[in-house]
Scaffold this motif. Structure first.
Motif, short mmCIF file in Angstrom:
data_model
loop_
_atom_site.label_atom_id
_atom_site.label_comp_id
_atom_site.label_asym_id
_atom_site.label_seq_id
_atom_site.Cartn_x
_atom_site.Cartn_y
_atom_site.Cartn_z
N TRP A 32 0.85 -1.23 0.02
CA TRP A 32 -0.08 0.00 -0.19
C TRP A 32 0.77 1.17 -0.03
N ARG A 33 2.17 1.18 0.54
CA ARG A 33 2.94 2.23 0.75
C ARG A 33 3.43 2.55 -0.76
N ARG A 34 3.74 1.39 -1.23
CA ARG A 34 4.28 1.71 -2.92
C ARG A 34 3.10 2.41 -3.78
N VAL A 35 1.86 2.19 -3.50
CA VAL A 35 0.71 2.58 -4.15
C VAL A 35 0.63 3.87 -3.94
N VAL A 36 0.79 4.31 -2.62
CA VAL A 36 0.42 5.69 -2.28
C VAL A 36 1.81 6.55 -2.87
N LEU A 37 2.78 5.96 -2.67
CA LEU A 37 4.11 6.82 -3.03
C LEU A 37 4.25 6.96 -4.72
N SER A 38 3.67 5.83 -5.36
CA SER A 38 3.81 5.90 -6.80
C SER A 38 2.78 7.05 -7.20
N PHE A 39 1.51 7.10 -6.56
CA PHE A 39 0.55 8.05 -6.93
C PHE A 39 1.17 9.53 -6.66
N LEU A 99 -3.65 12.32 15.31
CA LEU A 99 -4.72 11.14 15.06
C LEU A 99 -3.64 9.95 14.85
N ALA A 100 -2.84 9.95 13.65
CA ALA A 100 -2.11 8.95 13.16
C ALA A 100 -0.55 8.94 13.33
N GLY A 101 0.02 9.95 14.01
CA GLY A 101 1.43 10.01 14.46
C GLY A 101 2.10 10.65 13.23
N ARG A 102 3.27 9.73 12.97
CA ARG A 102 4.03 10.26 11.95
C ARG A 102 3.89 9.48 10.60
N VAL A 103 2.49 9.48 10.24
CA VAL A 103 2.36 8.92 9.09
C VAL A 103 2.57 9.55 7.85
N PHE A 104 2.74 11.03 8.09
CA PHE A 104 3.05 11.84 6.98
C PHE A 104 4.47 11.49 6.60
N CYS A 105 5.37 11.33 7.50
CA CYS A 105 6.66 10.88 7.32
C CYS A 105 6.85 9.52 6.56
N GLY A 106 6.24 8.75 7.02
CA GLY A 106 6.55 7.30 6.35
C GLY A 106 5.70 7.16 5.03
N TRP A 107 4.78 7.79 5.00
CA TRP A 107 3.85 7.95 3.75
C TRP A 107 3.98 8.83 2.63
N ALA A 108 4.19 10.09 2.84
CA ALA A 108 3.93 11.19 2.00
C ALA A 108 5.03 12.27 1.75
N THR A 112 11.00 10.89 1.93
CA THR A 112 10.75 9.46 1.90
C THR A 112 10.38 9.02 0.68
N VAL A 113 9.49 9.84 -0.07
CA VAL A 113 9.02 9.21 -1.51
C VAL A 113 10.39 9.22 -2.51
N TRP A 114 11.08 10.31 -2.34
CA TRP A 114 12.40 10.24 -3.28
C TRP A 114 13.01 9.16 -2.93
N THR A 115 13.38 8.95 -1.47
CA THR A 115 14.51 7.90 -1.01
C THR A 115 13.97 6.54 -1.66
N LEU A 116 12.49 6.39 -1.55
CA LEU A 116 12.54 4.97 -1.94
C LEU A 116 12.57 4.94 -3.51
N VAL A 117 12.60 5.83 -4.17
CA VAL A 117 12.87 5.71 -5.66
C VAL A 117 14.38 5.21 -5.97
N CYS A 287 7.18 3.69 9.00
CA CYS A 287 6.71 3.45 7.55
C CYS A 287 6.08 1.88 7.49
N ALA A 288 6.22 1.21 8.88
CA ALA A 288 5.39 -0.16 8.99
C ALA A 288 6.32 -1.24 8.29
N ALA A 289 7.65 -1.07 7.76
CA ALA A 289 8.32 -1.90 7.40
C ALA A 289 8.64 -3.11 8.47
#
Ligand code: SF4
Ligand code: SF4
Length: 466
Positions: A32-39, A99-108, A112-117, A287-289
């Motif tokens: 799901w993380r890849r889907v969000v980051l690809s989007f 609400l969701a902690g550091r969800v922005f850091c790991g998902w958006a 993080t996005v470019w590091t994954l690329v 990031c939930a890894a």
């Protein structure tokens, strides 16, 4: 430096950079993380190419001082809207963090996005974790030089595509391509193309998690927004401890009891290299890894999943989850208020502006017939992407005559301003004050709700002429 007898212990104030080789994971949250980051990456790259009725959908046109956002043109005078957008983004971030902690850091987060690329390329070229470790620990032979060379060339391609896309938001891609091909780039274009490509290569390719540890201010202060029900990634200590390595067949009758087999896969999967079993740490980017890595092991061992899971401090302690969260409701209420204000301003936005400057040379001109004339310079600014016709009128609580050299119906080109001189003539009235209010009104032909009404003053002599 401490010295006790002949033993000398050196304490360094600087932590040595330890390169992290995270495991590649494909299932669970990472899918799901890849889907969000690809989007998100897709939106970034597609942005400058998107068009609406033939015009760019996003275009920050600095030379003409106009900014197209979702097809709507804004001018520098409307930058107050930008501050509203920034406030909305800030409070949205605060609310999501509670609400969701550091969800922005790991998902958006762009870092993080470019590091994954960049990591994706590294993994494809240099292989999985163990291969990458072997490569880096081995000699600089042909294999290593070729793989590193290919990786850096591909990284440079990504870096340039990022900076190209960024500059294309200002130039449009077509113009930028033409300028690159004809080597006619302006100085600022060269600067941003090279600077952003270099920054992206360095921060997302080379430094990666070091940016989160040492450079990102949000990592430092986000914990003050947490409450005891904020979503965090946590290790179920009650279930996992005491940890210990043991074969599968001994799991049931293990005297040590805990579900954690100390395989350290969660540590190896972590892009920041931390051990979540040590508790919540500021380096964790949610990031939930580690969840996926541990769930994989639990599945192999025939154990229930979620030894590491999304949780909260209340849940970890077996306490009741509450929705009475003043911090969450406080941020959400401010966010709603700002959003409402923004929507109100946007829907009541009039894409037309009128500036009035009084003739500073002479306050008024007196005529032989006892009338007085005031001169004004009017600037009518058309903030639309279409040619508009406007009617000019004036209002005052005394009889007057409005004279303009261009007539009372004028045409203004898209995004341009028209400067015109207007005269107001009225009979001198000794019973009235020397300074009286007047209003100029500009109305859009065919769009009567696009109307502006600006105040000014009409001056006459304080003493009637002898
Ligand atoms: S501890 Fe887990 S969630 Fe946190 S950064 Fe490491 S892998 Fe991601
Ligand atoms: S992946 Fe799970 S089982 Fe393995 S060390 Fe981490 S918490 Fe323990």
């Amino acid at each position: 430096m401490n010295s006790t007898n002949d033993a000398v212990e050196q304490v360094t104030l600087y932590e040595k950079w330890r390169k992290i080789y995270p495991l590649s994971l494909y299932g669970g949250w990472q899918r799901w993380r890849r889907v969000v980051l690809s989007f998100l990456v897709g939106i970034y790259y597609a942005g400058p190419w998107l068009r609406l009725d033939g015009d760019p959908m996003f275009w920050f046109n600095l030379p003409e001082r106009k900014f197209v956002f979702f097809g709507v043109t804004f001018f520098p005078q409307e930058f107050v809207l930008l501050s509203w957008i920034l406030m909305m983004a800030a409070f949205l971030l605060f609310t999501v963090t509670v609400l969701a902690g550091r969800v922005f850091c790991g998902w958006a987060c762009p870092q993080t996005v470019w590091t994954l690329v960049y990591f994706f390329i590294e993994q494809k070229v240099e292989g999985e974790r163990n291969q990458r470790l072997r490569l880096d620990r081995g000699p600089w032979n042909r294999n290593r030089i070729v793989r590193k060379g290919i990786k850096y060339i591909l990284w440079a391609g990504v870096a340039f595509s990022i900076s190209f896309t960024f500059v294309a938001y200002f130039d449009t891609p077509q113009v930028l391509i033409e300028r690159i091909l004809t080597l006619s780039l302006a100085g600022w274009e060269w600067f941003w193309l090279l600077f952003l490509a270099g920054a992206s290569f360095l921060f997302s390719g080379v430094l990666r998690e070091q940016v989160c540890f040492h450079m990102c201010p949000y990592a430092r202060f986000q914990s003050v927004m947490f409450d005891r029900d904020t979503l965090i990634i946590s290790y179920d200590e009650n279930r996992g401890e005491p940890r210990g390595h043991r074969p599968r067949r001994h799991l049931e009758d293990s005297p040590r009891g805990g579900d954690c087999v100390d395989c350290k896969l969660c540590v190896h999967a972590c892009p920041t290299g931390i051990d979540i079993r040590d508790g919540l740490q500021y380096q964790c980017i949610a990031c939930a890894a580690c969840i996926d890595a541990c769930n994989g092991i639990m599945e192999q061992l025939g154990q229930a999943p979620n030894l590491i899971r999304y949780s909260s401090q209340h849940r970890d302690k077996g306490e009741e989850v509450t929705w009475k969260r003043p911090r969450l409701f406080g941020y959400a209420a401010v966010l709603m208020a700002i959003c409402s204000g923004f929507v109100f301003m946007l829907t009541n936005r009039v894409p037309l502006e009128l500036d009035i400057i009084r003739d500073r040379g002479r306050l008024y001109r007196e005529h032989w017939d006892g009338s007085v004339e005031n001169t004004y310079q009017l600037k009518i600014i058309n903030r639309e992407e279409t040619v508009r016709q406007y009617t000019l009128t004036a209002e005052a609580d005394f009889p007057f005559e409005l004279k303009t050299r261009k007539g009372e119906l004028v045409e203004v080109q898209p995004g341009k301003q028209l400067t015109m001189i207007a005269d107001l003539v009225a009979m001198t009235d000794p019973e009235q004050p020397a300074n009286r209010p007047v209003h100029f009104i500009v109305e859009t032909v065919g769009e009567p709700h696009f109307i502006v009404r600006e105040p000014s003053r009409f001056l006459q002599p304080s003493e009637p002429r002898e």
